[in-house]
Design a protein around this motif. Structure first.
Motif, PDB file in Angstrom:
ATOM      1  N   GLU A 119       0.828  -1.208   0.000  1.00  0.00           N
ATOM      2  CA  GLU A 119       0.000   0.000   0.000  1.00  0.00           C
ATOM      3  C   GLU A 119       0.865   1.262   0.000  1.00  0.00           C
ATOM      4  OE1 GLU A 119      -4.085  -1.515   2.188  1.00  0.00           O
ATOM      5  OE2 GLU A 119      -2.349  -1.017   3.441  1.00  0.00           O
ATOM      6  N   ILE A 120       1.936   1.245   0.757  1.00  0.00           N
ATOM      7  CA  ILE A 120       2.865   2.388   0.770  1.00  0.00           C
ATOM      8  C   ILE A 120       3.487   2.562  -0.615  1.00  0.00           C
ATOM      9  CG2 ILE A 120       5.027   3.283   1.721  1.00  0.00           C
ATOM     10  CD1 ILE A 120       2.863   3.462   3.767  1.00  0.00           C
ATOM     11  N   LYS A 121       3.868   1.450  -1.215  1.00  0.00           N
ATOM     12  CA  LYS A 121       4.455   1.498  -2.564  1.00  0.00           C
ATOM     13  C   LYS A 121       3.440   2.071  -3.553  1.00  0.00           C
ATOM     14  CE  LYS A 121       6.808  -1.487  -5.922  1.00  0.00           C
ATOM     15  NZ  LYS A 121       5.963  -1.606  -7.097  1.00  0.00           N
ATOM     16  N   ARG A 122       2.209   1.595  -3.465  1.00  0.00           N
ATOM     17  CA  ARG A 122       1.160   2.075  -4.378  1.00  0.00           C
ATOM     18  C   ARG A 122       0.924   3.577  -4.195  1.00  0.00           C
ATOM     19  NH1 ARG A 122      -5.145   1.098  -4.009  1.00  0.00           N
ATOM     20  NH2 ARG A 122      -5.737   2.263  -5.864  1.00  0.00           N
ATOM     21  N   LEU A 123       0.896   4.049  -2.950  1.00  0.00           N
ATOM     22  CA  LEU A 123       0.704   5.480  -2.701  1.00  0.00           C
ATOM     23  C   LEU A 123       1.776   6.290  -3.419  1.00  0.00           C
ATOM     24  CD1 LEU A 123      -0.794   7.789  -1.243  1.00  0.00           C
ATOM     25  CD2 LEU A 123       0.725   7.390   0.717  1.00  0.00           C
ATOM     26  N   GLY A 124       3.003   5.799  -3.392  1.00  0.00           N
ATOM     27  CA  GLY A 124       4.104   6.493  -4.047  1.00  0.00           C
ATOM     28  C   GLY A 124       4.036   6.474  -5.562  1.00  0.00           C
ATOM     29  N   GLU A 125       3.207   5.605  -6.108  1.00  0.00           N
ATOM     30  CA  GLU A 125       3.059   5.510  -7.566  1.00  0.00           C
ATOM     31  C   GLU A 125       1.884   6.322  -8.090  1.00  0.00           C
ATOM     32  OE1 GLU A 125       2.709   1.276  -7.850  1.00  0.00           O
ATOM     33  OE2 GLU A 125       4.885   0.959  -7.756  1.00  0.00           O
ATOM     34  N   LEU A 126       0.966   6.716  -7.213  1.00  0.00           N
ATOM     35  CA  LEU A 126      -0.213   7.476  -7.619  1.00  0.00           C
ATOM     36  C   LEU A 126       0.105   8.967  -7.616  1.00  0.00           C
ATOM     37  CD1 LEU A 126      -2.917   5.592  -5.508  1.00  0.00           C
ATOM     38  CD2 LEU A 126      -2.477   5.344  -7.966  1.00  0.00           C
ATOM     39  N   SER A 127      -0.746   9.731  -8.259  1.00  0.00           N
ATOM     40  CA  SER A 127      -0.592  11.187  -8.218  1.00  0.00           C
ATOM     41  C   SER A 127      -1.957  11.839  -8.317  1.00  0.00           C
ATOM     42  CB  SER A 127       0.320  11.668  -9.357  1.00  0.00           C
ATOM     43  OG  SER A 127      -0.233  11.345 -10.610  1.00  0.00           O
ATOM     44  N   GLY A 128      -1.993  13.130  -7.997  1.00  0.00           N
ATOM     45  CA  GLY A 128      -3.222  13.900  -8.100  1.00  0.00           C
ATOM     46  C   GLY A 128      -4.341  13.351  -7.242  1.00  0.00           C
ATOM     47  N   LYS A 129      -5.552  13.362  -7.802  1.00  0.00           N
ATOM     48  CA  LYS A 129      -6.748  12.945  -7.076  1.00  0.00           C
ATOM     49  C   LYS A 129      -6.648  11.501  -6.594  1.00  0.00           C
ATOM     50  CE  LYS A 129     -11.764  12.579  -7.687  1.00  0.00           C
ATOM     51  NZ  LYS A 129     -12.877  12.769  -8.622  1.00  0.00           N
ATOM     52  N   ASP A 130      -6.062  10.622  -7.407  1.00  0.00           N
ATOM     53  CA  ASP A 130      -5.920   9.214  -7.005  1.00  0.00           C
ATOM     54  C   ASP A 130      -5.047   9.095  -5.752  1.00  0.00           C
ATOM     55  OD1 ASP A 130      -7.496   8.378  -9.132  1.00  0.00           O
ATOM     56  OD2 ASP A 130      -5.775   7.984 -10.432  1.00  0.00           O
ATOM     57  N   ALA A 131      -3.952   9.844  -5.697  1.00  0.00           N
ATOM     58  CA  ALA A 131      -3.074   9.825  -4.516  1.00  0.00           C
ATOM     59  C   ALA A 131      -3.800  10.405  -3.307  1.00  0.00           C
ATOM     60  CB  ALA A 131      -1.786  10.599  -4.793  1.00  0.00           C
ATOM     61  N   GLU A 132      -4.554  11.474  -3.523  1.00  0.00           N
ATOM     62  CA  GLU A 132      -5.291  12.108  -2.430  1.00  0.00           C
ATOM     63  C   GLU A 132      -6.286  11.132  -1.812  1.00  0.00           C
ATOM     64  OE1 GLU A 132      -7.127  15.499  -4.286  1.00  0.00           O
ATOM     65  OE2 GLU A 132      -5.178  16.228  -5.006  1.00  0.00           O
ATOM     66  N   ILE A 133      -7.065  10.470  -2.666  1.00  0.00           N
ATOM     67  CA  ILE A 133      -8.074   9.528  -2.171  1.00  0.00           C
ATOM     68  C   ILE A 133      -7.419   8.381  -1.423  1.00  0.00           C
ATOM     69  CG2 ILE A 133      -9.782   7.789  -2.912  1.00  0.00           C
ATOM     70  CD1 ILE A 133     -10.590   9.809  -5.146  1.00  0.00           C
ATOM     71  N   PHE A 134      -6.382   7.803  -2.007  1.00  0.00           N
ATOM     72  CA  PHE A 134      -5.749   6.654  -1.360  1.00  0.00           C
ATOM     73  C   PHE A 134      -5.106   7.066  -0.039  1.00  0.00           C
ATOM     74  CE2 PHE A 134      -2.584   3.001  -1.444  1.00  0.00           C
ATOM     75  CZ  PHE A 134      -3.547   2.042  -1.135  1.00  0.00           C
ATOM     76  N   TYR A 135      -4.473   8.226  -0.003  1.00  0.00           N
ATOM     77  CA  TYR A 135      -3.883   8.733   1.243  1.00  0.00           C
ATOM     78  C   TYR A 135      -4.961   8.914   2.308  1.00  0.00           C
ATOM     79  CZ  TYR A 135      -1.949  12.116   4.574  1.00  0.00           C
ATOM     80  OH  TYR A 135      -1.570  12.767   5.725  1.00  0.00           O
ATOM     81  N   LEU A 136      -6.064   9.542   1.945  1.00  0.00           N
ATOM     82  CA  LEU A 136      -7.145   9.767   2.903  1.00  0.00           C
ATOM     83  C   LEU A 136      -7.720   8.455   3.421  1.00  0.00           C
ATOM     84  CD1 LEU A 136      -8.884  12.747   1.076  1.00  0.00           C
ATOM     85  CD2 LEU A 136      -7.627  12.875   3.256  1.00  0.00           C
ATOM     86  N   GLN A 137      -7.831   7.460   2.544  1.00  0.00           N
ATOM     87  CA  GLN A 137      -8.323   6.148   2.980  1.00  0.00           C
ATOM     88  C   GLN A 137      -7.317   5.465   3.909  1.00  0.00           C
ATOM     89  OE1 GLN A 137      -9.035   4.549  -0.950  1.00  0.00           O
ATOM     90  NE2 GLN A 137     -11.244   4.933  -0.805  1.00  0.00           N
ATOM     91  N   LEU A 138      -6.036   5.482   3.513  1.00  0.00           N
ATOM     92  CA  LEU A 138      -5.009   4.879   4.359  1.00  0.00           C
ATOM     93  C   LEU A 138      -4.910   5.579   5.703  1.00  0.00           C
ATOM     94  CD1 LEU A 138      -2.060   4.306   1.827  1.00  0.00           C
ATOM     95  CD2 LEU A 138      -3.561   2.559   2.814  1.00  0.00           C
ATOM     96  N   MET A 139      -4.946   6.922   5.682  1.00  0.00           N
ATOM     97  CA  MET A 139      -4.793   7.665   6.927  1.00  0.00           C
ATOM     98  C   MET A 139      -6.020   7.529   7.821  1.00  0.00           C
ATOM     99  SD  MET A 139      -2.522   9.193   8.658  1.00  0.00           S
ATOM    100  CE  MET A 139      -1.291   9.533   7.418  1.00  0.00           C
ATOM    101  N   THR A 140      -7.198   7.363   7.224  1.00  0.00           N
ATOM    102  CA  THR A 140      -8.395   7.098   8.034  1.00  0.00           C
ATOM    103  C   THR A 140      -8.223   5.779   8.786  1.00  0.00           C
ATOM    104  OG1 THR A 140      -9.828   8.376   6.570  1.00  0.00           O
ATOM    105  CG2 THR A 140     -10.897   6.717   7.957  1.00  0.00           C
TER     106      THR A 140
END
Length: 192
Positions: A119-140
């Motif tokens: 999941e950390i690796k995937r976060l580093g591969e995303l950008s923009g809105k996709d990164a924002e959504i995944f970060y918010l989901q992971l951080m929740t």
């Protein structure tokens, strides 16, 4: 100022050795585990900061990284002050009487709410809105695990300042969970 009292006791004197938590106490376990938990939140926040231009997400990530880095420093400082090891051979979350070991195939998440390596690796591969959504989901998820752990300290820890810090973590992270739900909704997404 140090005051010598008539009974010979010194108000500013450090507590007796018996007041120092033991290495297997809830106080020491919480300090160790939450320091590890916070480190991952700091890491994820720095990753998303570089993967989006959205000022709201960047500000949230900055706040989380700074708050949790400062709290991590306090937790590690207390362990040092108490003369206790920063790492132990104990199972993470053992002080809460719950195993933290991930189930087989869980990809290295150490404690409840923590992201896996993939999941950390995937976060580093995303950008923009996709990164924002995944970060918010992971951080929740991360905050929910952190709230659970901090509530465990509020119930089990004996050092007053640590219990107060833990309660502050509960309050702040529950508020941030609500904020992140709103930010996800704005992006047409929801927590996992």
């Amino acid at each position: 100022m140090t005051l010598a009292l008539a009974d010979g006791h010194d108000d500013a004197a450090p507590p007796a050795a018996s007041a120092t938590p033991s290495t297997d106490s809830a106080d020491a376990g919480f300090a160790r585990d939450m320091a590890v938990h916070h480190q991952q939140a700091v890491e994820m926040s720095f990753v998303v900061r570089d993967r989006t231009d959205d000022e709201g997400i960047r500000r949230l990530a900055y706040d989380i990284a700074n708050t949790q880095a400062n709290q991590r420093g306090m937790l590690l400082g207390w362990l040092n002050l108490w003369g206790l090891p920063i790492a132990s051979g104990d199972e993470p979350m053992g002080w809460m009487d719950m195993p933290a070991s991930p189930s087989p195939g869980h990809d290295g998440a150490l404690m409840p709410g923590m992201a896996t390596k993939s999941e950390i690796k995937r976060l580093g591969e995303l950008s923009g809105k996709d990164a924002e959504i995944f970060y918010l989901q992971l951080m929740t998820d991360h905050h929910k695990g952190g709230v659970h752990m901090a509530q465990g300290c509020v119930e089990r820890c004996v050092v007053g300042v640590e219990k107060r810090l833990a309660q502050g973590m509960v309050d702040a992270q529950e508020s941030e969970i609500d904020l992140m739900a709103d930010l996800l909704k704005e992006r047409g997404a929801k927590p996992r």
